[in-house]
Motif scaffolding. Structure first.
Motif, short mmCIF file in Angstrom:
data_model
loop_
_atom_site.label_atom_id
_atom_site.label_comp_id
_atom_site.label_asym_id
_atom_site.label_seq_id
_atom_site.Cartn_x
_atom_site.Cartn_y
_atom_site.Cartn_z
N PRO A 148 8.66 21.07 11.62
CA PRO A 148 9.85 20.41 11.06
C PRO A 148 10.38 19.26 11.92
CG PRO A 148 10.06 22.78 10.85
CD PRO A 148 8.85 22.54 11.68
N GLU A 149 10.35 19.41 13.25
CA GLU A 149 10.87 18.36 14.13
C GLU A 149 10.05 17.08 14.01
OE1 GLU A 149 12.22 22.28 15.47
OE2 GLU A 149 10.21 21.48 15.04
N ARG A 150 8.75 17.22 13.84
CA ARG A 150 7.92 16.03 13.69
C ARG A 150 8.14 15.37 12.34
NH1 ARG A 150 2.10 17.51 16.67
NH2 ARG A 150 2.94 17.35 18.79
N LEU A 151 8.34 16.15 11.31
CA LEU A 151 8.65 15.58 10.00
C LEU A 151 10.00 14.86 10.05
CD1 LEU A 151 7.43 18.49 7.71
CD2 LEU A 151 6.27 16.32 8.17
N SER A 189 0.82 -1.21 0.00
CA SER A 189 0.00 0.00 0.00
C SER A 189 0.86 1.27 0.00
CB SER A 189 -0.90 0.05 1.24
OG SER A 189 -1.81 -1.01 1.27
N ILE A 190 0.32 2.30 -0.62
CA ILE A 190 0.86 3.65 -0.48
C ILE A 190 -0.12 4.42 0.39
CG2 ILE A 190 1.47 5.79 -1.68
CD1 ILE A 190 2.26 4.06 -4.08
N VAL A 191 0.39 4.97 1.51
CA VAL A 191 -0.47 5.51 2.55
C VAL A 191 -0.06 6.95 2.88
CG1 VAL A 191 -1.45 5.11 4.83
CG2 VAL A 191 -0.47 3.20 3.55
N TYR A 192 -1.06 7.80 3.08
CA TYR A 192 -0.81 9.13 3.61
C TYR A 192 -1.37 9.21 5.03
CZ TYR A 192 -1.17 14.10 4.55
OH TYR A 192 -1.07 15.35 5.15
N VAL A 193 -0.49 9.55 5.99
CA VAL A 193 -0.88 9.73 7.39
C VAL A 193 -0.86 11.23 7.67
CG1 VAL A 193 -0.32 9.27 9.80
CG2 VAL A 193 0.05 7.49 8.07
N ALA A 194 -2.01 11.78 7.97
CA ALA A 194 -2.13 13.21 8.29
C ALA A 194 -1.82 13.42 9.76
CB ALA A 194 -3.52 13.72 7.96
N GLY A 195 -0.73 14.11 10.05
CA GLY A 195 -0.37 14.41 11.43
C GLY A 195 0.84 13.62 11.88
N GLY A 196 1.88 14.34 12.33
CA GLY A 196 3.10 13.70 12.79
C GLY A 196 3.28 13.78 14.30
N GLY A 197 2.17 13.92 15.03
CA GLY A 197 2.24 13.79 16.48
C GLY A 197 2.40 12.33 16.86
N PRO A 198 2.37 12.01 18.16
CA PRO A 198 2.60 10.62 18.58
C PRO A 198 1.67 9.61 17.94
CG PRO A 198 2.84 12.08 20.45
CD PRO A 198 2.34 12.94 19.31
N VAL A 199 0.37 9.90 17.83
CA VAL A 199 -0.54 8.94 17.21
C VAL A 199 -0.23 8.78 15.73
CG1 VAL A 199 -2.94 8.45 16.59
CG2 VAL A 199 -2.40 9.24 18.87
N GLY A 200 0.09 9.88 15.05
CA GLY A 200 0.45 9.79 13.64
C GLY A 200 1.71 8.98 13.43
N LYS A 252 10.67 3.93 19.56
CA LYS A 252 11.63 4.62 18.68
C LYS A 252 10.89 5.51 17.70
CE LYS A 252 15.20 3.72 15.21
NZ LYS A 252 15.93 2.67 14.46
N ALA A 253 9.81 5.00 17.11
CA ALA A 253 9.06 5.79 16.15
C ALA A 253 8.48 7.04 16.79
CB ALA A 253 7.95 4.94 15.53
N CYS A 254 7.99 6.90 18.02
CA CYS A 254 7.29 8.02 18.69
C CYS A 254 8.22 8.86 19.56
CB CYS A 254 6.15 7.48 19.55
SG CYS A 254 4.87 6.63 18.60
N ASN A 255 9.49 8.47 19.63
CA ASN A 255 10.48 9.21 20.42
C ASN A 255 10.04 9.34 21.87
OD1 ASN A 255 12.87 10.58 20.92
ND2 ASN A 255 12.15 12.54 20.12
#
Length: 396
Positions: free
Chosen positions: A220-223, A187-198, A359-362
């Motif tokens: 920028p830090e979340r990206l 799949s190619i997926v777009y996740v809207a939002g780079g907070g912890p849940v994203g 690791k993903a969610c820091n």
């Protein structure tokens, strides 16, 4: 006499550490023989908590916050059979009786018996049944045999606590968003939002076999955090549209699946990034998701928002382009994640080294007394998942 302290919501923008009642095995005036008392091992600050702290809900003053709980059983009611004193357990943020038709059907996020106001309940959350939250030193958990996920080995649990603490909410919630959107191998997926849940959802997409996971955010830090574990990113403050930025990554302006991990405090894109536009993410997802694709919506939407941008937004009435979604035969899934549907499998993925959500969610550990600063930093967009260690057990 045993004491307890917790994180209390005071007013918009303000939380305090306050002394609070030590939990009892009781529901009002009657005994709770099916419950346990937990000594909190870890309890996390969630974006849903932040909505309340910003004053975007009708949360009452003095509410002890916290629905992401991992703890050690220190007392069990007489009817509890399958967890014991000394067990370390994950607590689903959904409180569920295990007896009603929804619980028996696996819909534990909308249990019919734990909230007199409406289906569904959670610890320390507005309009979710009045249950005391777990951003504290101790908490009571009802229906323990049904709700709790016991970790099989204490030492292993403490070694992987940064990952396992995310099983109470955001890892299953992000994964649920991916599953309900239809993410699968290739799949190619777009996740809207780079907070912890994203970020948790993006990692869940990878676990499900997605070929390309694209995370959109304005910070920028979340990206950078999303890119650190293999995601592509789009900067939503740029003038180039979301579709144009996706096309630059995958060669066409659409994706197979979309996941909304932002919710009702969404802003506009590009030049309107400073303006709140609560329907922006939902409409953008319908625009970029291919015909026949799916959209998972774990992001929070509420029925009452005192800070809404207009009278419609204040009651959760948003300008959604449902005609576009209908024309493209999209399927949608909203609502609370039924954590128990996923948490055991995700625990196994963590214990066998197949998933590393910390690791993903820091994941970043803080003390209970540092929680107010954690809320302040999170509100500024810190690319971290703050995990409270109230007894300094993890630090030790």
């Amino acid at each position: 006499m045993a004491t307890n302290r917790g994180v209390a919501y005071i007013r918009p923008g303000v939380v305090e550490i306050q002394s609070t009642d030590f939990p009892k095995l009781a529901l009002g005036d009657r005994k709770c023989d099916h419950g346990v008392i937990l000594r909190i091992v870890s309890t996390n600050i969630c974006g849903s908590d932040q909505h309340m702290v910003r004053g975007r809900t009708t949360a009452p003053e003095g509410l002890i916050l916290g629905h992401e709980i991992t703890g050690e059983v220190i007392e069990a009611g007489r009817d509890v059979e399958f967890v014991s004193v000394g067990d370390i357990v994950s607590v689903p943020f959904n409180i569920a009786c295990g007896r009603c038709r929804n619980c028996k059907g696996g819909l534990t996020g909308i249990c019919l018996n734990v909230n007199p106001a409406r289906p569904g309940a959670a610890y320390g959350y507005v309009d979710m049944g009045g249950w005391v939250g777990g951003q504290a030193e101790y908490v009571m958990v009802p229906y323990a045999d049904f709700n709790l996920l016991k970790f099989p080995d204490r030492d292993q649990a403490m070694e992987k606590i940064g990952d396992l603490t995310l099983l109470s909410d955001i890892f299953p919630t992000g994964y649920h968003g991916a599953v309900t959107a239809g993410v699968g191998p290739g799949s190619i997926v777009y996740v809207a939002g780079g907070g912890p849940v994203g970020l948790a959802s993006a990692h869940g997409c990878q676990l499900l076999g997605a070929a390309c996971v694209i995370v959109g955010d304005m910070i920028p830090e979340r990206l950078a955090q999303a890119a650190s574990f293999g995601c592509e990113t789009v900067d939503l403050t740029k003038d180039a549209s979301l579709a144009e930025q996706i096309e630059q990554i995958v060669g066409e302006p659409e994706v197979d699946c979309g996941v909304d991990c932002v919710g009702f405090e969404a802003r506009g894109h590009g030049r309107e990034a400073v303006v709140e536009r609560p329907a922006t993410v939902l409409n953008a997802l319908m625009e970029v998701t291919r015909a026949g694709g799916g959209i998972g919506i774990p992001g929070l939407y509420v029925t009452g928002d005192p800070g809404g941008v207009d009278d419609n937004a204040k009651i959760g009435n948003l300008g959604i382009r449902i005609g576009l979604g209908w024309a493209k035969s999209h399927h949608f899934m909203t609502g609370q994640c039924p954590v128990m549907k996923y948490h055991r499998q995700l625990m196994q993925a963590i214990l066998y080294g197949k998933a590393s959500p910390a690791k993903a969610c820091n994941v970043t550990y803080i003390s209970l007394d540092e929680a107010p600063q954690g809320y302040e930093d999170f509100d500024k967009g810190a690319a971290r998942k703050f995990v409270i260690d109230p007894h300094a057990q993890i630090a030790a």
